[in-house]
Design an enzyme around this catalytic site. Sequence first.
Site, PDB file in Angstrom:
ATOM      1  N   HIS A  26      24.553 -35.164   5.802  1.00 36.68           N
ATOM      2  CA  HIS A  26      25.901 -35.369   6.332  1.00 36.68           C
ATOM      3  C   HIS A  26      26.386 -34.058   6.924  1.00 36.68           C
ATOM      4  O   HIS A  26      27.291 -33.418   6.401  1.00 36.68           O
ATOM      5  CB  HIS A  26      26.835 -35.849   5.221  1.00 36.68           C
ATOM      6  CG  HIS A  26      26.358 -37.111   4.572  1.00 36.68           C
ATOM      7  ND1 HIS A  26      26.070 -38.243   5.295  1.00 36.68           N
ATOM      8  CD2 HIS A  26      26.098 -37.414   3.291  1.00 36.68           C
ATOM      9  CE1 HIS A  26      25.663 -39.189   4.478  1.00 36.68           C
ATOM     10  NE2 HIS A  26      25.659 -38.710   3.254  1.00 36.68           N
ATOM     11  N   HIS A  66      17.968 -39.842   0.536  1.00 34.75           N
ATOM     12  CA  HIS A  66      18.749 -40.734  -0.335  1.00 34.75           C
ATOM     13  C   HIS A  66      17.949 -41.947  -0.791  1.00 34.75           C
ATOM     14  O   HIS A  66      18.372 -42.662  -1.692  1.00 34.75           O
ATOM     15  CB  HIS A  66      19.987 -41.253   0.404  1.00 34.75           C
ATOM     16  CG  HIS A  66      20.926 -40.181   0.835  1.00 34.75           C
ATOM     17  ND1 HIS A  66      21.339 -39.177  -0.003  1.00 34.75           N
ATOM     18  CD2 HIS A  66      21.543 -39.954   2.018  1.00 34.75           C
ATOM     19  CE1 HIS A  66      22.171 -38.376   0.651  1.00 34.75           C
ATOM     20  NE2 HIS A  66      22.302 -38.821   1.870  1.00 34.75           N
ATOM     21  N   CYS A  76      13.890 -38.266  -1.812  1.00 36.01           N
ATOM     22  CA  CYS A  76      13.784 -37.108  -2.705  1.00 36.01           C
ATOM     23  C   CYS A  76      13.120 -37.555  -4.015  1.00 36.01           C
ATOM     24  O   CYS A  76      13.480 -38.600  -4.567  1.00 36.01           O
ATOM     25  CB  CYS A  76      15.179 -36.559  -2.980  1.00 36.01           C
ATOM     26  SG  CYS A  76      15.172 -35.265  -4.228  1.00 36.01           S
ATOM     27  N   HIS A 100      27.420 -45.679  -0.856  1.00 33.46           N
ATOM     28  CA  HIS A 100      26.540 -44.571  -0.485  1.00 33.46           C
ATOM     29  C   HIS A 100      25.088 -45.059  -0.430  1.00 33.46           C
ATOM     30  O   HIS A 100      24.661 -45.867  -1.256  1.00 33.46           O
ATOM     31  CB  HIS A 100      26.680 -43.441  -1.509  1.00 33.46           C
ATOM     32  CG  HIS A 100      26.020 -42.168  -1.078  1.00 33.46           C
ATOM     33  ND1 HIS A 100      24.662 -41.975  -1.158  1.00 33.46           N
ATOM     34  CD2 HIS A 100      26.530 -41.036  -0.544  1.00 33.46           C
ATOM     35  CE1 HIS A 100      24.374 -40.768  -0.701  1.00 33.46           C
ATOM     36  NE2 HIS A 100      25.486 -40.180  -0.318  1.00 33.46           N
ATOM     37  N   GLU A 135      22.302 -43.738  -1.241  1.00 36.71           N
ATOM     38  CA  GLU A 135      21.483 -43.545  -2.448  1.00 36.71           C
ATOM     39  C   GLU A 135      21.745 -44.659  -3.466  1.00 36.71           C
ATOM     40  O   GLU A 135      20.813 -45.242  -4.032  1.00 36.71           O
ATOM     41  CB  GLU A 135      21.799 -42.178  -3.081  1.00 36.71           C
ATOM     42  CG  GLU A 135      21.001 -41.947  -4.353  1.00 36.71           C
ATOM     43  CD  GLU A 135      21.426 -40.697  -5.118  1.00 36.71           C
ATOM     44  OE1 GLU A 135      21.730 -39.678  -4.475  1.00 36.71           O
ATOM     45  OE2 GLU A 135      21.455 -40.754  -6.355  1.00 36.71           O
ATOM     46  N   THR A 170      22.856 -38.995  -8.001  1.00 35.03           N
ATOM     47  CA  THR A 170      22.395 -37.618  -8.252  1.00 35.03           C
ATOM     48  C   THR A 170      23.432 -36.563  -7.868  1.00 35.03           C
ATOM     49  O   THR A 170      23.420 -35.466  -8.407  1.00 35.03           O
ATOM     50  CB  THR A 170      21.095 -37.325  -7.481  1.00 35.03           C
ATOM     51  OG1 THR A 170      21.328 -37.575  -6.102  1.00 35.03           O
ATOM     52  CG2 THR A 170      19.942 -38.155  -7.976  1.00 35.03           C
ATOM     53  N   SER A 198      30.293 -34.984   3.721  1.00 33.06           N
ATOM     54  CA  SER A 198      29.464 -34.617   2.569  1.00 33.06           C
ATOM     55  C   SER A 198      30.301 -34.577   1.290  1.00 33.06           C
ATOM     56  O   SER A 198      31.195 -33.741   1.139  1.00 33.06           O
ATOM     57  CB  SER A 198      28.817 -33.253   2.829  1.00 33.06           C
ATOM     58  OG  SER A 198      28.459 -32.649   1.610  1.00 33.06           O
ATOM     59  N   ASN A 232      29.349 -33.748  -1.641  1.00 33.83           N
ATOM     60  CA  ASN A 232      29.052 -32.543  -2.394  1.00 33.83           C
ATOM     61  C   ASN A 232      29.890 -31.355  -1.906  1.00 33.83           C
ATOM     62  O   ASN A 232      30.433 -30.585  -2.699  1.00 33.83           O
ATOM     63  CB  ASN A 232      27.539 -32.296  -2.252  1.00 33.83           C
ATOM     64  CG  ASN A 232      27.131 -30.941  -2.673  1.00 33.83           C
ATOM     65  OD1 ASN A 232      26.806 -30.102  -1.848  1.00 33.83           O
ATOM     66  ND2 ASN A 232      27.179 -30.710  -3.965  1.00 33.83           N
ATOM     67  N   SER A 259      24.068 -30.046   1.966  1.00 29.81           N
ATOM     68  CA  SER A 259      23.634 -30.517   3.284  1.00 29.81           C
ATOM     69  C   SER A 259      23.946 -29.497   4.379  1.00 29.81           C
ATOM     70  O   SER A 259      23.881 -29.815   5.561  1.00 29.81           O
ATOM     71  CB  SER A 259      24.321 -31.853   3.593  1.00 29.81           C
ATOM     72  OG  SER A 259      25.711 -31.714   3.440  1.00 29.81           O
TER      73      SER A 259
HETATM   74  S1  SF4 Z   1      20.903 -33.167  -4.056  1.00 31.28           S
HETATM   75 FE1  SF4 Z   1      19.218 -33.157  -5.546  1.00 31.28          FE
HETATM   76  S2  SF4 Z   1      18.640 -35.306  -5.709  1.00 31.28           S
HETATM   77 FE2  SF4 Z   1      19.863 -35.140  -3.845  1.00 31.28          FE
HETATM   78  S3  SF4 Z   1      18.366 -34.789  -2.219  1.00 31.28           S
HETATM   79 FE3  SF4 Z   1      19.011 -32.780  -2.944  1.00 31.28          FE
HETATM   80  S4  SF4 Z   1      17.474 -32.205  -4.509  1.00 31.28           S
HETATM   81 FE4  SF4 Z   1      17.313 -34.407  -4.167  1.00 31.28          FE
END
Ligand code: SF4
Length: 294
Positions: free
Chosen positions: A40, A73, A95, A123, A125, A171, A231, A233, A275
């Site tokens: 993202h 994802h 991943c 999402h 994932e 995750t 994103s 995260n 990301s």
């Molecule tokens: S955040 Fe962690 S689980 Fe997600 S793609 Fe990256 S390494 Fe893999």
Amino acid sequence: MEIVLAEEMGFCQGVRRAIDMAEQAARRGDVVRTLGELVHNPQVVERLEAVGIRVVGGLEEVGPGEVALVTAHGAAPAVFSEARKKGIPLLDATCPLVERVQRLAQEMAQAGYGVLICGDPEHAEVRGILGYAGKSAAAGRTLEELREFARRQGREEPWTGHHRLAVLFQTTQREQVYRTFVAELMQAIPPSIRELRVWNTVCAAVARREPAARRLARAVDAVVVVGGRQSANTRHLAETCAAEGVPTYSIERAEELRPEWFLGKQRVGVTAGTSTPDEAVIQVVERLRAIAIP
Ligand code: SF4
């Protein structure tokens, strides 16, 4: 003005690996179409487009002779079988940590557990994991969302019909959400649930970034968080820094930095989501240096 970098930030291994796989395939001459964004982050998407790697919404948009790439994802098993049926070559960049969650979901569902996933059901994932988790699985970021999910499927509660439950986490969930979610679930489930298995599947790379961002925020006068607006995260990192009471600026690109944000600031911290490419962080640091020495 001193510029301080977070101890942990930027691309995680899973994202790096997926981008490498896409770029290697493009160098081999494959026409690569990624099933959703690889990351993202608009800069990375633009960089990939420049070498012919384009984002598509699904297999129906993959043309003859093109290769579809499953992002870090992951994807539901139905995507793999549909690609096989249509004869579309598939490159799987899921991943390995996401694969582990998919495997757990499948094993738990096959063993008769009701699978509950704490994560955003929209999402990619989580949609992928749901594909492995059986028909009675439910997903939601909160207990209330989980209940809504079950109601939409015509079930009274997410655990209706089960005596044993398995709980998994997207995750990129925050450690703090993991604790709250489990505590609320323990309060909500009826005595008929005889077994509750909880797997902390939050990615360690993500989990380490949050305390690193917190330590950074405590040591500086302002923080710049670099990353795509889509994103989750990156958003979490910005929330973590802001919660420390330090002025926090979320940006996608260096050009968005405004000199007035840093007036009178002695130390400015920089962090970035999983990301965010290294180049984006370097550009931000260079622009901050230019602001510091006009
Ligand atoms: S955040 Fe962690 S689980 Fe997600 S793609 Fe990256 S390494 Fe893999």
